[in-house]
Design an enzyme around this catalytic site. Structure first.
Site, PDB file in Angstrom:
ATOM      1  N   CYS A  74       6.290  -3.108  -9.383  1.00 44.19           N
ATOM      2  CA  CYS A  74       5.251  -2.354 -10.087  1.00 44.19           C
ATOM      3  C   CYS A  74       3.941  -2.587  -9.357  1.00 44.19           C
ATOM      4  O   CYS A  74       3.425  -3.709  -9.343  1.00 44.19           O
ATOM      5  CB  CYS A  74       5.134  -2.797 -11.546  1.00 44.19           C
ATOM      6  SG  CYS A  74       3.747  -2.026 -12.416  1.00 44.19           S
ATOM      7  N   CYS A 223       0.803   4.971 -12.006  1.00 40.85           N
ATOM      8  CA  CYS A 223       1.966   4.291 -11.428  1.00 40.85           C
ATOM      9  C   CYS A 223       1.644   4.005  -9.968  1.00 40.85           C
ATOM     10  O   CYS A 223       1.566   4.929  -9.156  1.00 40.85           O
ATOM     11  CB  CYS A 223       3.220   5.152 -11.554  1.00 40.85           C
ATOM     12  SG  CYS A 223       4.680   4.432 -10.760  1.00 40.85           S
ATOM     13  N   GLY A 224       1.427   2.728  -9.646  1.00 36.14           N
ATOM     14  CA  GLY A 224       1.038   2.358  -8.295  1.00 36.14           C
ATOM     15  C   GLY A 224       2.095   2.676  -7.258  1.00 36.14           C
ATOM     16  O   GLY A 224       1.801   3.259  -6.208  1.00 36.14           O
TER      17      GLY A 224
END
Length: 280
Positions: A74, A223-224
């Protein structure tokens, strides 16, 4: 009592727990209860800081989705992880090396308060994403069955940033059916471990808008790894430059990638919200 910190990266929010100085264990059922925004703390993911398994590393980084399932990576969480271990005095380093269930990443705290993450080398081989395809392509074709039993065809790029992503081009990001298409593709049989689904609108070669339907969490504000995946897919398809600004609903990330076989760097904020404690 277990102490925790609530943090967010562009609205992608986390419960971060120190498993170095505390003895902690969370079952999937406990994580689901804690993630509930009405009856729990409420978060997209739980991040667990653990001692390193490798003496050359600083920490081990574990990520659990709101459904209780453990995932590989994440990106927004990684930035919060770096800020957390510094704020809590677990390290005084500016550059932090951590392991995940899928490899190793380097985190760097910047003077302006942002955090830069070396996300590693994007994985493009279908079998390693994993995605069932005969050979590596810049654009794949997939058919999916709608709830009304009609067939729909999708064109997309696929990449793993430590977790699987597919990225679709859209003309209007606001009009994109993120929930419908996201739910249709996220558990498609050609993605054995599921997939995060990105919807990318290209503004110009250095600027995109993005929404992401995350595997196990539905659409999130940011959302990286999805931003990284979109930059990779767009560059491979000849549409984007090496440095790309990615606008997500929760804010902006900067992605730098020099091309195939090279590591990718993501820069963005990590914000402290509050500290709390729970009974286990």
């Amino acid at each position: 009592m277990i102490h925790f910190t609530k943090m967010h990266g562009l609205g992608n929010d986390f419960m971060v727990v120190d498993g170095v100085t505390q003895n902690v264990f969370f079952s999937p059922e406990q994580i689901k209860r804690l993630a509930d925004r009405n009856f729990g703390i409420g978060f997209d993911q739980l991040l667990l800081v653990e001692p390193p398994y490798d003496p050359d590393l600083d920490f081990h980084y574990r990520i659990f989705n709101a459904d209780g399932g453990e995932v590989e990576q994440c990106g927004n969480g990684a930035r919060c992880f770096a800020r957390f271990v510094r704020n809590k005095g677990l390290t005084n380093k500016q550059k932090i090396r951590v392991s995940t269930s899928n490899g190793k990443i380097t985190l760097r705290l910047e003077r302006d308060g942002n955090v830069t993450v070396n996300m590693g080398i994007p994985v493009l081989e279908p079998g390693r994403i994993p995605f069932n395809a005969k050979k590596m392509e810049k654009t794949y074709l997939l058919q999916a069955t709608n709830p009304d039993s009609t067939m729909q065809t999708f064109l997309f790029g696929a990449v793993s940033m430590g977790n699987p992503h597919c990225v679709l081009d859209v003309e209007d990001i606001e009009a994109a059916d993120v929930e419908g298409i996201g739910a249709l593709l996220t558990r498609h049989e050609r993605f054995p471990k599921g997939v995060n689904v990105g919807f990318m609108q290209i503004i110009n070669s250095g600027h995109i808008k993005l929404r992401v339907y995350e595997r196990g969490a539905a659409e999130t504000l940011a959302c990286g790894t999805g931003a990284c995946a979109a930059a990779v897919v767009g560059q491979l398809q000849g549409k984007l430059d090496n440095c790309v600004r990615v606008d997500l609903p929760g804010g902006t990330l900067t992605i730098n990638w020099e091309g195939e076989g090279k590591p990718l760097w993501m820069t963005g904020p990590a914000e402290h919200v509050y500290d709390g404690q729970i009974q286990q």
